[in-house]
Design a protein around this motif. Structure first.
Motif, mmCIF file in Angstrom:
data_model
loop_
_atom_site.group_PDB
_atom_site.id
_atom_site.type_symbol
_atom_site.label_atom_id
_atom_site.label_comp_id
_atom_site.label_asym_id
_atom_site.label_seq_id
_atom_site.Cartn_x
_atom_site.Cartn_y
_atom_site.Cartn_z
ATOM 1 N N GLU A 1 0.836 -1.201 0.000
ATOM 2 C CA GLU A 1 0.000 0.000 0.000
ATOM 3 C C GLU A 1 0.873 1.255 0.000
ATOM 4 O OE1 GLU A 1 -2.519 -0.302 3.440
ATOM 5 O OE2 GLU A 1 -2.933 -2.385 2.925
ATOM 6 N N VAL A 2 0.291 2.362 -0.457
ATOM 7 C CA VAL A 2 1.033 3.633 -0.505
ATOM 8 C C VAL A 2 1.587 3.968 0.883
ATOM 9 C CG1 VAL A 2 0.823 6.108 -0.956
ATOM 10 C CG2 VAL A 2 -0.321 4.463 -2.471
ATOM 11 N N ALA A 3 0.778 3.745 1.908
ATOM 12 C CA ALA A 3 1.192 4.095 3.280
ATOM 13 C C ALA A 3 2.344 3.216 3.793
ATOM 14 C CB ALA A 3 -0.008 3.973 4.221
ATOM 15 N N LYS A 4 2.596 2.093 3.105
ATOM 16 C CA LYS A 4 3.679 1.180 3.538
ATOM 17 C C LYS A 4 4.914 1.302 2.643
ATOM 18 C CE LYS A 4 1.048 -1.165 6.601
ATOM 19 N NZ LYS A 4 0.029 -2.115 6.185
ATOM 20 N N ALA A 5 4.895 2.294 1.752
ATOM 21 C CA ALA A 5 6.010 2.411 0.796
ATOM 22 C C ALA A 5 7.324 2.784 1.483
ATOM 23 C CB ALA A 5 5.668 3.432 -0.288
ATOM 24 N N LYS A 6 7.214 3.317 2.711
ATOM 25 C CA LYS A 6 8.428 3.716 3.437
ATOM 26 C C LYS A 6 8.751 2.753 4.568
ATOM 27 C CE LYS A 6 8.571 8.615 2.194
ATOM 28 N NZ LYS A 6 7.800 8.489 0.971
ATOM 29 N N SER A 7 8.276 1.523 4.480
ATOM 30 C CA SER A 7 8.628 0.525 5.493
ATOM 31 C C SER A 7 10.119 0.195 5.340
ATOM 32 C CB SER A 7 7.795 -0.742 5.303
ATOM 33 O OG SER A 7 8.197 -1.370 4.110
ATOM 34 N N PRO A 8 10.775 -0.286 6.399
ATOM 35 C CA PRO A 8 12.210 -0.593 6.294
ATOM 36 C C PRO A 8 12.525 -1.556 5.145
ATOM 37 C CG PRO A 8 11.477 -0.721 8.578
ATOM 38 C CD PRO A 8 10.250 -0.500 7.750
ATOM 39 N N GLU A 9 11.660 -2.560 4.930
ATOM 40 C CA GLU A 9 11.934 -3.524 3.846
ATOM 41 C C GLU A 9 11.843 -2.831 2.479
ATOM 42 O OE1 GLU A 9 8.597 -4.559 5.763
ATOM 43 O OE2 GLU A 9 10.252 -4.199 7.154
ATOM 44 N N MET A 10 10.838 -1.953 2.317
ATOM 45 C CA MET A 10 10.682 -1.282 1.028
ATOM 46 C C MET A 10 11.800 -0.264 0.791
ATOM 47 S SD MET A 10 8.389 -2.610 -0.721
ATOM 48 C CE MET A 10 8.439 -1.424 -2.051
ATOM 49 N N LEU A 11 12.230 0.413 1.867
ATOM 50 C CA LEU A 11 13.320 1.388 1.705
ATOM 51 C C LEU A 11 14.619 0.720 1.265
ATOM 52 C CD1 LEU A 11 12.593 3.785 4.694
ATOM 53 C CD2 LEU A 11 12.673 4.426 2.272
ATOM 54 N N LYS A 12 14.775 -0.566 1.633
ATOM 55 C CA LYS A 12 15.978 -1.289 1.183
ATOM 56 C C LYS A 12 15.960 -1.454 -0.344
ATOM 57 C CE LYS A 12 16.706 -4.069 5.227
ATOM 58 N NZ LYS A 12 16.282 -5.343 5.783
ATOM 59 N N LEU A 13 14.754 -1.626 -0.896
ATOM 60 C CA LEU A 13 14.638 -1.804 -2.347
ATOM 61 C C LEU A 13 14.635 -0.468 -3.083
ATOM 62 C CD1 LEU A 13 11.858 -4.532 -2.622
ATOM 63 C CD2 LEU A 13 14.223 -4.774 -3.385
#
Ligand SMILES: N[C@@H](CCC(=O)N[C@@H](CS)C(=O)NCC(=O)O)C(=O)O
Length: 201
Positions: A32-44
């Protein structure tokens, strides 16, 4: 396995459309848009944005870059055309969509849908509607001479530009002064690969 991160209710829709149009096997992870800055997504994607593509370890972000990469790697002519001259026009229209059209549509969406009502700016909305008229006339005039952007065939250039203009659908904004572009947009969005997005998370 190709993985595409990002919900279909976001700019990820355009890369999902490209994957579908190319008939590729892939895994969709509907972040989701709100989860785009989760630690796992920021790694990608250090921007904390979706979409992000992971093609067996080749990570690509920026939706247009994702789509141009997919089309070049997996597409055949005419969808990914054969010549450098045609590639130039694919890039031209894709960057044009991102730079000349999308910012105005985003302003309209923010001021009609995303911002809380007290933060909405009717003047900015109206200025964006006005600013869209010139690039839409450019597209409308261009399409008076050919069925699709590069000529007789649907290509990645059509997919990229139509996916940007489809943002207007979210606010039921139509383009009465650009009837040829409007008819072309409906033709592109009615393709089976685009219609599939309606059933995706
Ligand atoms: N220019 C980027 C923009 C990506 C973008 O801003 N995506 C939005 C969703 S449509 C997002 O991830 N927002 C999450 C955030 O900013 O926290 C692209 O086309 O990929």
């Amino acid at each position: 396995m190709i993985k595409l991160y990002g919900t279909a209710m976001s700019r990820s829709a355009r890369s999902l459309w490209a994957l579908e149009e190319l008939g590729l096997k892939y895994e969709h992870i509907p972040v989701e848009v709100a989860k785009a800055k989760s630690p796992e997504m920021l790694k990608l994607n250090p921007n904390g944005h979706i979409p992000t593509l992971d093609d067996n370890g080749v990570v690509v972000w920026e939706s247009m870059a994702v789509n141009l990469y997919l089309a070049e790697k997996y597409g055949k002519a005419p969808f990914w055309p054969a010549t450098p001259e045609q590639h130039a026009h694919v890039y031209q229209w894709s960057f044009w969509g991102m730079l000349e059209v999308e910012p105005h549509l985003v302003t309209i969406l923010r001021n009609r849908v995303f911002l809380p009502p007290e933060q909405r700016d009717a003047k900015a909305d109206q200025a964006a509607v006005e600013a869209l008229k010139a690039p839409l006339k450019v597209l409308d005039d261009h399409l008076k001479h050919s069925s699709f952007i590069l000529g007789n065939d649907f290509t990645i250039a059509d997919l990229n530009v139509a996916s940007i203009l489809s943002l207007a659908m979210m606010v039921k904004l139509d383009f009465p002064a650009a009837p040829t572009a409007s008819a072309w947009l409906q033709k592109c969005l009615s393709r089976p690969a685009s219609q599939k997005l309606h059933n995706m998370k």
